[in-house]
Design a protein around this motif. Structure first.
Motif, PDB file in Angstrom:
ATOM      1  N   SER A 265      14.773  -4.889 -10.841  1.00  9.65           N
ATOM      2  CA  SER A 265      15.051  -3.258 -11.339  1.00  9.65           C
ATOM      3  C   SER A 265      13.657  -2.805 -12.131  1.00  9.65           C
ATOM      4  N   LYS A 266      13.462  -3.743 -13.260  1.00 11.61           N
ATOM      5  CA  LYS A 266      12.135  -3.214 -14.013  1.00 11.61           C
ATOM      6  C   LYS A 266      10.971  -3.314 -13.412  1.00 11.61           C
ATOM      7  N   ALA A 267      10.847  -4.409 -12.556  1.00 14.85           N
ATOM      8  CA  ALA A 267       9.533  -4.556 -11.760  1.00 14.85           C
ATOM      9  C   ALA A 267       9.528  -3.359 -10.640  1.00 14.85           C
ATOM     10  N   ASP A 268      10.461  -2.810  -9.821  1.00 13.56           N
ATOM     11  CA  ASP A 268      10.651  -2.088  -9.086  1.00 13.56           C
ATOM     12  C   ASP A 268      10.159  -0.702  -9.526  1.00 13.56           C
ATOM     13  N   TRP A 269      10.668  -0.351 -10.939  1.00 12.20           N
ATOM     14  CA  TRP A 269      10.077   1.004 -11.715  1.00 12.20           C
ATOM     15  C   TRP A 269       8.616   0.733 -11.974  1.00 12.20           C
ATOM     16  N   ILE A 270       8.247  -0.234 -12.457  1.00 10.20           N
ATOM     17  CA  ILE A 270       6.800  -0.321 -12.737  1.00 10.20           C
ATOM     18  C   ILE A 270       5.776   0.043 -11.684  1.00 10.20           C
ATOM     19  N   LYS A 271       6.442  -0.619 -10.341  1.00 11.37           N
ATOM     20  CA  LYS A 271       5.769  -0.468  -9.021  1.00 11.37           C
ATOM     21  C   LYS A 271       5.791   1.004  -8.647  1.00 11.37           C
ATOM     22  N   ASP A 272       7.021   1.832  -8.863  1.00  5.22           N
ATOM     23  CA  ASP A 272       6.960   3.052  -8.494  1.00  5.22           C
ATOM     24  C   ASP A 272       5.969   3.914  -9.422  1.00  5.22           C
ATOM     25  N   PHE A 273       6.076   3.701 -10.772  1.00  5.96           N
ATOM     26  CA  PHE A 273       5.146   4.536 -11.626  1.00  5.96           C
ATOM     27  C   PHE A 273       3.793   4.194 -11.374  1.00  5.96           C
ATOM     28  N   ALA A 274       3.226   2.961 -10.649  1.00  2.52           N
ATOM     29  CA  ALA A 274       1.759   2.537 -10.261  1.00  2.52           C
ATOM     30  C   ALA A 274       1.637   3.789  -9.091  1.00  2.52           C
ATOM     31  N   ALA A 275       2.448   3.840  -8.296  1.00  5.25           N
ATOM     32  CA  ALA A 275       2.395   4.822  -7.240  1.00  5.25           C
ATOM     33  C   ALA A 275       2.285   6.093  -7.598  1.00  5.25           C
ATOM     34  N   TYR A 276       2.854   6.515  -8.694  1.00  9.94           N
ATOM     35  CA  TYR A 276       3.097   7.720  -8.867  1.00  9.94           C
ATOM     36  C   TYR A 276       1.585   8.196  -9.507  1.00  9.94           C
TER      37      TYR A 276
END
Length: 355
Positions: A296-307
């Motif tokens: 979950s934490k890694a997925d959110w970091i990836k989403d933030f990078a894409a943002y």
């Protein structure tokens, strides 16, 4: 940590200075967050429920950064904004490590150094006139707490403010100054809420500080105005725009926002982005994510990078990378598990974060 973390609550004339090489002081006494009377910690940012997937466009079109409309205008003051490039950095408070040791650990893990080194100071602290452990090429971001408005507006603190300006001037290198952050929350002494619900008092304090720094020749300071991502209380008098000092006094617009209740990055940051990116560069000055298990934490970091890739006016990202935050059980550090570390490393090695 504010009450709204709970689920039941909904252009500068200054010239660019060359960066000097500096090399290890202990990281004592940054005067960071205090606990509020309800037992919650005051240094992270409020949250609200709701999701806006980063893969979908925002409800409103994403504004183009102001610099792209007029390339002759230099944004960011002495820490210049480069459209499409983000300066990467963090506040590092790692248990058992002095700041220099924490910087060395992260450089080894991530394969690169920090462009922004975030430091917290109490109102009464001496601001730094030297930072020997600061890596070559890094820029300090000084988050300086404030007092009640009257302490500044009475003029009683003028001699102290002048001395503080001279200390930052003596750094003789560009510095980001983030005075009185999250002023639209109800947890800090300099907030409107703590000053008779008076947002204008904060603006007057900001102007007073800015003018003294100018008179004292602290020309290498880039001023960072940094509200919280949402208003607490959410009332008309407390709108973040009521605290805005004006374009003449702001080099960067910052924002604090944390993934506490599974918020998407757009939920946290798009309101500020939409409002200010047409005329100022943006910096995400505090950010972190809780871990809900699995990836979950890694997925959110990836989403933030894409943002960030989708938002060219974001010119800086400063993580809240710590496991020593007072009375808050979440370990905000980025290496709580291997997948989170890998996601974070991939993000900061992306060319988008090569500012």
């Amino acid at each position: 940590m504010s009450r709204s973390h709970r689920r039941d609550t909904p252009v500068s004339r200054r010239g660019l200075l060359g960066l000097a090489a500096l090399a290890v002081l202990p990281v004592a006494g940054f005067g960071y967050s205090q606990l509020k009377s309800d037992g919650t910690a005051s240094g992270a940012s409020p949250s609200a429920s709701g999701r806006v997937p980063v893969s979908e466009p925002s409800a409103r079109p994403t504004p183009e950064p102001f610099a792209s409309a007029d390339p002759k205008v230099k944004l960011g003051g002495t820490v210049p904004f480069v459209p499409g490039k983000a300066l990467f950095g963090s506040y590092l408070g790692l248990d058992g490590l002095e700041y220099a040791e924490a910087l060395a650990l992260r450089k080894k893990q991530l394969g690169r150094g920090q462009r922004i080194v975030h430091l917290f100071y109490a109102w009464e602290d001496d601001l730094p006139s030297s930072i020997p452990y600061l890596p070559k090429g890094s820029i300090p971001m000084v988050s300086w707490r404030g007092p009640k408005h009257e302490t500044i507006l009475s003029g009683d603190a003028d001699d102290y403010i002048k001395a503080s300006a001279r200390r930052l001037r003596d750094l003789d290198r560009p510095v980001l100054l983030r005075w009185g952050w999250e002023m639209n929350g109800d947890w800090y002494a300099w907030s409107g809420f703590k000053n008779n619900k008076n947002a204008q008092g904060y603006v007057d304090c900001y102007h007073h500080l800015w003018k003294i720094f100018e008179k004292e020749g602290a020309d290498q300071v880039s001023w960072v105005w940094s509200p919280n991502w949402n208003n607490s209380p959410n009332e008309a008098w407390n709108r973040m725009e009521a605290y805005y000092p004006g374009d003449e006094y702001v080099d960067w617009v910052g924002v604090s926002g944390y993934n506490l209740h599974d918020e998407e990055p757009a939920t946290l940051f798009d309101p500020v982005y939409q409002k200010y990116s047409p005329h100022k560069p943006l910096m995400i000055t505090e950010i972190g994510s809780v871990d809900r298990g699995g990836t979950s934490k890694a997925d959110w970091i990836k989403d933030f990078a894409a943002y960030v890739v989708q938002r060219p006016a974001i010119g800086g990202v400063v993580w809240f990378d710590t496991d020593t935050h007072p009375s808050w059980p979440e370990r905000w550090r980025i290496d709580t598990d291997a997948t989170s570390t890998a996601a974070y490393k991939a993000m900061v090695q992306n060319p988008r974060f090569s500012g």
